[in-house]
Design a protein around this motif. Sequence first.
Motif, PDB file in Angstrom:
ATOM      1  N   LYS A   1       4.622  -7.774  18.450  1.00  0.00           N
ATOM      2  CA  LYS A   1       4.926  -9.189  18.636  1.00  0.00           C
ATOM      3  C   LYS A   1       6.390  -9.381  19.018  1.00  0.00           C
ATOM      4  N   GLY A   2       6.704 -10.586  19.482  1.00  0.00           N
ATOM      5  CA  GLY A   2       8.055 -10.906  19.904  1.00  0.00           C
ATOM      6  C   GLY A   2       8.977 -11.237  18.743  1.00  0.00           C
ATOM      7  N   PHE A   3      10.231 -11.535  19.073  1.00  0.00           N
ATOM      8  CA  PHE A   3      11.282 -11.789  18.088  1.00  0.00           C
ATOM      9  C   PHE A   3      10.927 -12.962  17.172  1.00  0.00           C
ATOM     10  N   PHE A   4      10.339 -14.023  17.719  1.00  0.00           N
ATOM     11  CA  PHE A   4      10.153 -15.256  16.959  1.00  0.00           C
ATOM     12  C   PHE A   4       8.813 -15.315  16.219  1.00  0.00           C
ATOM     13  N   TYR A   5       7.963 -14.329  16.390  1.00  0.00           N
ATOM     14  CA  TYR A   5       6.652 -14.363  15.755  1.00  0.00           C
ATOM     15  C   TYR A   5       6.727 -14.521  14.229  1.00  0.00           C
ATOM     16  N   PRO A   6       7.610 -13.775  13.516  1.00  0.00           N
ATOM     17  CA  PRO A   6       7.663 -13.940  12.055  1.00  0.00           C
ATOM     18  C   PRO A   6       8.015 -15.358  11.626  1.00  0.00           C
ATOM     19  N   TYR A   7       8.855 -16.052  12.402  1.00  0.00           N
ATOM     20  CA  TYR A   7       9.219 -17.417  12.037  1.00  0.00           C
ATOM     21  C   TYR A   7       8.023 -18.361  12.195  1.00  0.00           C
ATOM     22  N   LYS A   8       7.259 -18.158  13.267  1.00  0.00           N
ATOM     23  CA  LYS A   8       6.042 -18.951  13.460  1.00  0.00           C
ATOM     24  C   LYS A   8       5.081 -18.724  12.298  1.00  0.00           C
ATOM     25  N   LEU A   9       4.969 -17.479  11.889  1.00  0.00           N
ATOM     26  CA  LEU A   9       4.079 -17.111  10.795  1.00  0.00           C
ATOM     27  C   LEU A   9       4.538 -17.746   9.478  1.00  0.00           C
ATOM     28  N   LEU A  10       5.822 -17.610   9.181  1.00  0.00           N
ATOM     29  CA  LEU A  10       6.348 -18.073   7.896  1.00  0.00           C
ATOM     30  C   LEU A  10       6.358 -19.593   7.797  1.00  0.00           C
ATOM     31  N   PHE A  11       6.813 -20.265   8.851  1.00  0.00           N
ATOM     32  CA  PHE A  11       6.924 -21.716   8.774  1.00  0.00           C
ATOM     33  C   PHE A  11       5.581 -22.429   8.907  1.00  0.00           C
ATOM     34  N   SER A  12       4.508 -21.660   9.127  1.00  0.00           N
ATOM     35  CA  SER A  12       3.167 -22.242   9.082  1.00  0.00           C
ATOM     36  C   SER A  12       2.540 -22.099   7.698  1.00  0.00           C
ATOM     37  N   GLU A  13       3.261 -21.450   6.777  1.00  0.00           N
ATOM     38  CA  GLU A  13       2.777 -21.258   5.411  1.00  0.00           C
ATOM     39  C   GLU A  13       3.331 -22.360   4.496  1.00  0.00           C
ATOM     40  N   PRO A  14       2.483 -23.243   3.956  1.00  0.00           N
ATOM     41  CA  PRO A  14       2.973 -24.311   3.071  1.00  0.00           C
ATOM     42  C   PRO A  14       3.793 -23.798   1.886  1.00  0.00           C
ATOM     43  N   LYS A  15       3.417 -22.642   1.327  1.00  0.00           N
ATOM     44  CA  LYS A  15       4.155 -22.125   0.169  1.00  0.00           C
ATOM     45  C   LYS A  15       5.576 -21.737   0.552  1.00  0.00           C
ATOM     46  N   VAL A  16       5.772 -21.222   1.744  1.00  0.00           N
ATOM     47  CA  VAL A  16       7.122 -20.891   2.212  1.00  0.00           C
ATOM     48  C   VAL A  16       7.958 -22.158   2.338  1.00  0.00           C
ATOM     49  N   ILE A  17       7.363 -23.239   2.855  1.00  0.00           N
ATOM     50  CA  ILE A  17       8.076 -24.510   2.994  1.00  0.00           C
ATOM     51  C   ILE A  17       8.511 -25.031   1.627  1.00  0.00           C
TER      52      ILE A  17
END
Length: 433
Positions: free
Chosen positions: A235-251
Amino acid sequence: MTNEKLTYGYNKADYEKFKKHAWLVLLSFGFTYLFFYNGRQNINLVLPLMKEAFKSDLGTLGVVSSTLFWCYAFGQLVSGRLGSYFGYKKLMIFGVTASAALNVLISFQNNLWVIAVLWGLNGFCQAMVWANGIGVINNWWPKEKRGFASCLATAFSGVAQAVTYLTINWCLILNPEWTWRAGFRFPIAPMVLILVAFIFFFKEKPEQVGLKAFEEANKELESNDTAMAETLANKGFFYPYKLLFSEPKVIVFCLISAIAGIGRYGLLTWIPTYFTEELGLTLKDDMFTYIVLPLGQACAMFVFPFITDKVFKGKREPMLALAAIAAFVGMICFPFFKTQLPATIMLFVVGVFSMVTGIIWAIAGDMGGRALSSTVVGVLDWAVYMGAAIQASAFGFVQEKFGWPAIFITIGCLYIVLLVLTLTARKMKMKKL
């Protein structure tokens, strides 16, 4: 528990080698961080001297101080991911040396706004160390030992606050003619010298010492770690951020982290000036009173994650909830103590219970595993320093308009919000990681 679980997939000789290097990595990072705050929290201790030298007000100096927090926050957001691309260790070494150079450069400036720009750049460089260091530690410490490792690392950062207080005080005594500039010169020397040991002992992963990666005792967790590492590789550089910020618990934990940042740095930023203006104390004459706060925070960093491992069996939220309740009570009471001894005792109490980031780093490791831990730490530390930046920008003006009690009561009320968020997070499950 089987022998395989006890040795994490190693034979006896390799496991002993693994344990040795795991400790070397943890301690070399810890001792490096022990002096790293000399180049970050030094400004808090010389704010009264800067106020006098520049004929400035606390609101303006708060904005200057906040530039580090803003830049540190956004630096943390990307530093863990940058480390995975360019090398964790290389980025950490650059961060330490660049921060040292910027501190010395600041000491020769005569314009507050030039200092603000340089202080912001210093914040970005300082951000290159923590997330990458915790990410590497998670390569060496399995889940059931991660609470201990993260608490020891954060305990070093807590003691580092006391080291900074003592170092700055020593420099002010030896070089009174330098006034505030003393805080940006000699304290930087040990920060750079400790890099020698760091470079020699700090290894990014077991493969660098001829070992395979450890296997988690929990086979499902091991499988998830392996699958995530394979996914990230494609995956690309920004994939982990997309993954994490789509998780309500991370927010939710970002919000918890922001409040933790307001609590921790709201005290560290303003307590020296509060003691000077309200109680007539000075750093030089009343050193013990000043170092009680960082010592209390260091105690929390060491004890809280350890309790989550041993008492709560890896559950982090109960300790967060208990600390939030105690922090609320302590913050509300603190401004009403107007003599030195009671204020010092209460400051230790609020220092302990307001300091919950040690628990947060253990949670980050649990949420991200080895594959994503440095990025999760970076995201949560971004939130911590967004909170720190907001308090530094706002609390100087709050003090001027409403007085000192308003700062501490505001922080106390925010810990009730933290309590509600923690109880909410306790019921949430990670869906995608």
